[in-house]
Motif scaffolding. Structure first.
Motif, PDB file in Angstrom:
ATOM      1  N   UNK A   1     -21.794  17.005 -14.069  1.00 13.24           N
ATOM      2  CA  UNK A   1     -21.243  17.705 -15.357  1.00 13.24           C
ATOM      3  C   UNK A   1     -19.768  18.331 -15.408  1.00 13.24           C
ATOM      4  N   UNK A   2     -18.933  18.730 -16.221  1.00 15.66           N
ATOM      5  CA  UNK A   2     -17.695  18.866 -16.275  1.00 15.66           C
ATOM      6  C   UNK A   2     -17.589  20.226 -16.458  1.00 15.66           C
ATOM      7  N   UNK A   3     -18.785  21.259 -16.485  1.00 18.39           N
ATOM      8  CA  UNK A   3     -17.621  22.764 -16.465  1.00 18.39           C
ATOM      9  C   UNK A   3     -19.259  23.620 -15.234  1.00 18.39           C
ATOM     10  N   UNK A   4     -18.684  23.573 -13.859  1.00 19.33           N
ATOM     11  CA  UNK A   4     -19.422  23.357 -12.855  1.00 19.33           C
ATOM     12  C   UNK A   4     -19.271  25.571 -12.415  1.00 19.33           C
ATOM     13  N   UNK A   5     -18.688  26.522 -13.296  1.00 20.10           N
ATOM     14  CA  UNK A   5     -18.740  27.821 -13.286  1.00 20.10           C
ATOM     15  C   UNK A   5     -20.167  28.183 -13.711  1.00 20.10           C
ATOM     16  N   UNK A   6     -20.998  27.271 -14.223  1.00 21.12           N
ATOM     17  CA  UNK A   6     -22.421  27.867 -15.140  1.00 21.12           C
ATOM     18  C   UNK A   6     -23.397  27.259 -13.982  1.00 21.12           C
ATOM     19  N   UNK A   7     -23.164  26.582 -12.637  1.00 16.57           N
ATOM     20  CA  UNK A   7     -24.208  26.095 -11.492  1.00 16.57           C
ATOM     21  C   UNK A   7     -25.299  26.788 -11.571  1.00 16.57           C
ATOM     22  N   UNK A   8     -25.084  28.614 -11.696  1.00 19.62           N
ATOM     23  CA  UNK A   8     -26.214  28.826 -11.290  1.00 19.62           C
ATOM     24  C   UNK A   8     -26.564  29.039 -12.323  1.00 19.62           C
ATOM     25  N   UNK A   9     -27.013  29.016 -13.928  1.00 14.60           N
ATOM     26  CA  UNK A   9     -27.249  28.851 -14.304  1.00 14.60           C
ATOM     27  C   UNK A   9     -28.459  27.860 -14.987  1.00 14.60           C
ATOM     28  N   UNK A  10     -27.882  26.727 -14.783  1.00 14.32           N
ATOM     29  CA  UNK A  10     -28.664  25.167 -14.513  1.00 14.32           C
ATOM     30  C   UNK A  10     -29.652  24.998 -13.684  1.00 14.32           C
ATOM     31  N   UNK A  11     -29.197  25.328 -12.374  1.00 13.86           N
ATOM     32  CA  UNK A  11     -30.980  25.550 -11.742  1.00 13.86           C
ATOM     33  C   UNK A  11     -31.605  26.425 -11.861  1.00 13.86           C
ATOM     34  N   UNK A  12     -31.637  27.916 -12.222  1.00 17.67           N
ATOM     35  CA  UNK A  12     -32.246  28.274 -12.465  1.00 17.67           C
ATOM     36  C   UNK A  12     -32.648  27.773 -14.051  1.00 17.67           C
ATOM     37  N   UNK A  13     -31.549  27.263 -15.381  1.00 11.24           N
ATOM     38  CA  UNK A  13     -32.613  26.237 -16.001  1.00 11.24           C
ATOM     39  C   UNK A  13     -33.352  25.287 -15.670  1.00 11.24           C
ATOM     40  N   UNK A  14     -33.521  24.500 -14.198  1.00 14.32           N
ATOM     41  CA  UNK A  14     -34.242  23.821 -13.641  1.00 14.32           C
ATOM     42  C   UNK A  14     -34.966  24.342 -13.115  1.00 14.32           C
ATOM     43  N   UNK A  15     -34.927  25.687 -12.623  1.00 15.09           N
ATOM     44  CA  UNK A  15     -36.372  26.144 -12.014  1.00 15.09           C
ATOM     45  C   UNK A  15     -37.377  26.293 -12.814  1.00 15.09           C
ATOM     46  N   UNK A  16     -36.696  26.863 -14.078  1.00 17.13           N
ATOM     47  CA  UNK A  16     -38.079  27.387 -14.941  1.00 17.13           C
ATOM     48  C   UNK A  16     -38.218  26.172 -16.307  1.00 17.13           C
ATOM     49  N   UNK A  17     -37.992  24.921 -15.998  1.00 15.02           N
ATOM     50  CA  UNK A  17     -37.865  23.475 -16.299  1.00 15.02           C
ATOM     51  C   UNK A  17     -39.570  23.283 -15.923  1.00 15.02           C
ATOM     52  N   UNK A  18     -38.887  23.087 -15.001  1.00 15.10           N
ATOM     53  CA  UNK A  18     -40.004  22.874 -13.968  1.00 15.10           C
ATOM     54  C   UNK A  18     -41.247  22.989 -13.676  1.00 15.10           C
ATOM     55  N   UNK A  19     -41.039  24.456 -13.806  1.00 16.63           N
ATOM     56  CA  UNK A  19     -41.618  26.052 -13.236  1.00 16.63           C
ATOM     57  C   UNK A  19     -43.182  25.003 -14.519  1.00 16.63           C
ATOM     58  N   UNK A  20     -42.339  25.784 -15.152  1.00 21.10           N
ATOM     59  CA  UNK A  20     -43.053  25.345 -17.230  1.00 21.10           C
ATOM     60  C   UNK A  20     -43.805  24.029 -16.708  1.00 21.10           C
TER      61      UNK A  20
END
Length: 520
Positions: free
Chosen positions: A498-517
């Motif tokens: 990724x070229x914008x690491x400032x949104x890593x928390x958002x990306x991790x939350x998205x990965x968690x919700x996607x896997x949970x779903x």
């Protein structure tokens, strides 16, 4: 032969064709060698038929003194004329001259011929059949019979002479270090450098280059007188240790140049073994009067140019001092780099390695510096290997702990963040190891603050969640906030950046919700 075959020879036609060929050759020669005018045998025979004697160039050994002479002939490159009516290049033959004509590897003198009506700029001097041709321009107004003053650029010659004398000392040093098999195969002596070709079957190693360079510099520091004297060729050849170019045709009498001993002493006792320890050569070039005038000698390079032939390039005087100074300064940079650690050392080594080859410094010193850089590179590699191992250990440990927490919460996946920069191998190791140990799906993030980039790796076990959770889809979804792209997944693993690491928390939350779903 023609008569035997019943043939006749058109001698008139042959002579006309021969003359036409000669004329084409003369016209072509006028522009050869970068515009240098060349006199062929026909041209020099014209001078002989006119009763013009070869040029007396003995005055070339007189320094810092103007020389008066008379114009005997003017040559355009195709014909002789009585006066110059052009500002283009022409050649002037004098009765006598103080200019040195290019020969024996030494470059020609430059300067001017000051006549009653013109100042002729001499930019090349060549000798043809004993006639010294002063080639130049802006000679409009000079005529045959004019008296002129030869004004040699002695400042330029003062740069050439130490290079020539050091060529002799280099020849001597090569024999001393490499052996008596060394023979001169060619040389060129210029104001800015000297070049020497010699017979030797293999590259000269840095230690021997250092010895050769040291011998020359020792002779410079010893302030040895440079002596020259004419002798008959037979007398000269009897001198023990005398050096000459194999195959070269020498005049008789010939000029002997010796360093550190008087030529008279060499001639008086030619078989003395003492002469093996000094430089003595047959040479018609211009030299310094004492080796101290060379100031310093720096052997810049040694290379092969043909089978069994090596070439050395070197400099003297201020150029040599500058080369030595630059080498010492650069070596100090290398020594200072040895005190650095981590990324600072790595960056410095890259800089040093990329710049050392561009330096015009003594070859032996360059070899020493390159060896020091290699040692620094080894340090960098060892440090990088140690860091890589530590990154892997740290990434696996942290991710395993996250996986334990996820399992205690009843989850079949783990999303983790580790601090290993952009070390893809460490991130992938964490995913692989934990996935194998725990049998769950894993995604690991790591960022680099200096570049604001991120690396992410995801893994889905072959047995377990693979049917429910697609690793490429999972990673692609998570990379959205990071403005990243996912590589092609293989064997249940996928990696992306990724070229914008400032949104890593958002990306991790998205990965968690996607896997949970997907996994519920």
């Amino acid at each position: 032969m023609a008569e035997e075959k019943g043939l006749t020879v058109d001698e008139d036609g042959y002579n006309k064709a021969l003359e036409a060929a000669r004329e084409r050759s003369r016209n072509a020669q006028a522009t050869q060698a970068g515009g240098a005018i060349i006199m062929d045998a026909d041209a020099t025979s014209v001078l002989h038929r006119r009763g013009i004697a070869p040029t007396d160039d003995s005055f070339k050994y007189v320094w810092f003194k103007d020389h008066e002479s008379v114009v005997k002939a003017i040559y355009t490159g195709s014909e002789f004329v009585e006066s110059v009516e052009t500002d283009g290049d022409i050649g002037v033959v004098l009765e006598s001259t103080s200019f040195y004509a290019e020969q024996g590897g030494q470059i020609f003198d430059t300067g001017s011929l000051e006549g009653p009506h013109a100042s002729f700029k001499v930019h090349n001097v060549q000798v043809f059949g004993g006639f010294v041709l002063h080639i130049g321009s802006n000679g409009n107004g000079i005529s045959v019979g004019d008296k002129v003053v030869c004004k040699v650029d002695y400042g330029r010659r003062s740069l050439i002479a130490p290079n020539h004398t050091c060529t002799h000392m280099l020849n001597f040093a090569l024999r001393e270090v490499l052996g008596d098999h060394v023979d001169q195969k060619g040389s060129i002596v210029l104001p800015e450098k000297l070049r020497f070709d010699f017979s030797h079957g293999k590259p000269v190693d840095p230690d021997n280059l250092r010895k050769i360079e040291s011998i020359v510099n020792e002779q410079i520091r010893d302030e040895l007188d440079v002596n020259a004297k004419e002798a008959t060729l037979a007398e000269a050849k009897r001198i023990n240790g005398l050096r000459a170019v194999f195959g070269e045709v020498y005049p008789d009498p010939v000029r002997v140049v010796s360093i550190g001993e008087k030529v008279e002493d060499l001639l008086a006792d030619p078989e003395n073994k003492k002469w093996l320890s000094i430089s003595s050569e047959l040479c018609g070039g211009t030299h310094i009067s004492n080796t101290r005038e060379a100031k310093a000698f720096a052997l810049l390079s040694e290379e092969g140019i043909a089978k069994g032939i090596r070439r050395i390039t070197a400099v003297t005087t201020d150029r040599a001092s500058d080369a030595i100074r630059v080498a010492n300064e650069f070596e100090q940079h290398v020594d200072n780099a040895a005190k650095l650690e981590g990324s600072s050392l790595e960056e410095k080594v890259l800089y040093l390695k990329s710049n050392v080859e561009t330096l015009s410094i003594p070859a032996a010193k360059k070899a020493d510096i390159k060896n020091k850089i290699v040692q620094l590179q080894d340090r960098v590699r060892k440090a990088q290997k140690q860091i890589a191992e530590e990154n892997k250990r740290k990434a696996v440990t942290i991710t395993a702990e996250k996986a334990e927490l996820a399992a205690s919460d009843g989850k079949t996946f783990c999303v983790s963040q580790v601090e290993v920069g952009l070390d893809v191998n460490a991130v992938r190791e964490a995913v692989t190891k934990v996935m194998e140990q725990k049998g769950i799906s894993v995604m690991v993030f790591s960022t680099d603050k200096s570049t604001n980039k991120a690396v992410v790796c995801a893994g889905v076990p072959e047995k377990g969640d693979k049917g429910k959770l697609d690793v490429t889809e999972w990673l692609t979804n998570a990379l959205g906030p990071l403005k990243g792209r996912c590589g092609k997944g293989k064997g249940g693993l996928a990696t992306g950046q990724g070229t914008d690491a400032s949104h890593v928390s958002e990306a991790m939350d998205l990965a968690t919700s996607f896997a949970s779903m997907k996994l519920t």
